[in-house]
Motif scaffolding. Sequence first.
Motif, PDB file in Angstrom:
ATOM      1  N   GLY A 188       0.777  -1.228   0.000  1.00  0.00           N
ATOM      2  CA  GLY A 188       0.000   0.000   0.000  1.00  0.00           C
ATOM      3  C   GLY A 188       0.809   1.278   0.000  1.00  0.00           C
ATOM      4  N   ILE A 189       2.146   1.200   0.042  1.00  0.00           N
ATOM      5  CA  ILE A 189       2.950   2.425   0.076  1.00  0.00           C
ATOM      6  C   ILE A 189       3.963   2.454  -1.061  1.00  0.00           C
ATOM      7  CG2 ILE A 189       4.648   3.735   1.398  1.00  0.00           C
ATOM      8  CD1 ILE A 189       3.247   2.907   3.911  1.00  0.00           C
ATOM      9  N   SER A 190       4.742   1.395  -1.192  1.00  0.00           N
ATOM     10  CA  SER A 190       5.800   1.375  -2.189  1.00  0.00           C
ATOM     11  C   SER A 190       5.394   0.507  -3.370  1.00  0.00           C
ATOM     12  CB  SER A 190       7.098   0.852  -1.565  1.00  0.00           C
ATOM     13  OG  SER A 190       8.151   0.914  -2.495  1.00  0.00           O
ATOM     14  N   SER A 191       6.247   0.434  -4.388  1.00  0.00           N
ATOM     15  CA  SER A 191       5.997  -0.359  -5.583  1.00  0.00           C
ATOM     16  C   SER A 191       7.023  -1.473  -5.699  1.00  0.00           C
ATOM     17  CB  SER A 191       6.060   0.527  -6.836  1.00  0.00           C
ATOM     18  OG  SER A 191       5.091   1.554  -6.771  1.00  0.00           O
ATOM     19  N   ALA A 192       6.646  -2.535  -6.426  1.00  0.00           N
ATOM     20  CA  ALA A 192       7.562  -3.643  -6.691  1.00  0.00           C
ATOM     21  C   ALA A 192       8.048  -3.524  -8.131  1.00  0.00           C
ATOM     22  CB  ALA A 192       6.867  -4.970  -6.465  1.00  0.00           C
ATOM     23  N   TYR A 193       9.312  -3.898  -8.353  1.00  0.00           N
ATOM     24  CA  TYR A 193       9.928  -3.722  -9.663  1.00  0.00           C
ATOM     25  C   TYR A 193      10.497  -5.048 -10.176  1.00  0.00           C
ATOM     26  CZ  TYR A 193       9.702   1.237  -8.430  1.00  0.00           C
ATOM     27  OH  TYR A 193       9.270   2.486  -8.056  1.00  0.00           O
ATOM     28  N   ASN A 194      10.621  -5.096 -11.514  1.00  0.00           N
ATOM     29  CA  ASN A 194      11.260  -6.241 -12.176  1.00  0.00           C
ATOM     30  C   ASN A 194      10.677  -7.577 -11.687  1.00  0.00           C
ATOM     31  OD1 ASN A 194      12.922  -4.365 -13.460  1.00  0.00           O
ATOM     32  ND2 ASN A 194      14.470  -4.485 -11.837  1.00  0.00           N
ATOM     33  N   ILE A 195       9.369  -7.673 -11.768  1.00  0.00           N
ATOM     34  CA  ILE A 195       8.680  -8.879 -11.294  1.00  0.00           C
ATOM     35  C   ILE A 195       8.773  -9.967 -12.365  1.00  0.00           C
ATOM     36  CG2 ILE A 195       6.482  -9.809 -10.469  1.00  0.00           C
ATOM     37  CD1 ILE A 195       6.842  -6.092 -10.566  1.00  0.00           C
TER      38      ILE A 195
END
Length: 265
Positions: free
Chosen positions: A52-59
């Motif tokens: 709910g706050i940060s983003s996930a990358y290179n999934i």
Amino acid sequence: MFKKSLFILLICIILNIVSVSAVPYLDASASTPEIERGSIERIYLEIEEVGGISSAYNITAVPEIYENNIKITPKNIEIPVINDGTVIKVSFKINASKNAELGEKSGKIFIHYYDYDSENDVYVGPKTIQKDFNYEISEGHGIYSINTKPKNISIYVDGNYVGNTPLNISIKEGNHFLRLSSEIFGNHSEKVTIYAGENYNLFKNFEESEKIEISENISISENTSKNVSEVSEISKNIEFNGILVYLGFLLAALFVIFIFTKDKY
């Protein structure tokens, strides 16, 4: 002094909470498809950022299936970023061969992703979550294309009417009895074996000789019925005449008895 120390401690706790909360966290769920042997179905995967706050990358989503004669493609799906609080939906194809084992199966999907460290401008990871998914392999079907000359011949599969020619029908794998039926040409029957995912063709040309043969049989049948009726009528006449003869003998006997006994009375 004490108040100042307490204030600094409180600030550190808040910063620590914010730092921990800012770490992205992914969750996922998968559909549970039913797949016929000899066919391809999709399994759908929903990946959600629930921090709910940060983003996930290179999934990267990597599926694994441990059954023979079953393949899942592609080998992996890459997603550049999943923003906080959003859901991404992807799908994989599961190909079950005609020799795949029937029943409920399971597999795994590994989801690798990175967190972004803005202070050092680097991606941290990979972090990994694992999700199990289930699917079922069921009996498959083959496609039978049936045509005849002439057309509009009735089609029966295992004794059940399925339509008239020309017709494409889906038949469950296994052994079946196929029958083409016509009032003019009679029946044409075949035992067929269907394999999942296969296509079959049947063309039957009903010859004029078959039509004539059936007509002769009908004529013979009609003549036989006529002869049976005549024999039945003759039998009735004989039976009636027999009754008349019997009554004649009975009356003659009564007359003789009357003649010999009338003087006595």
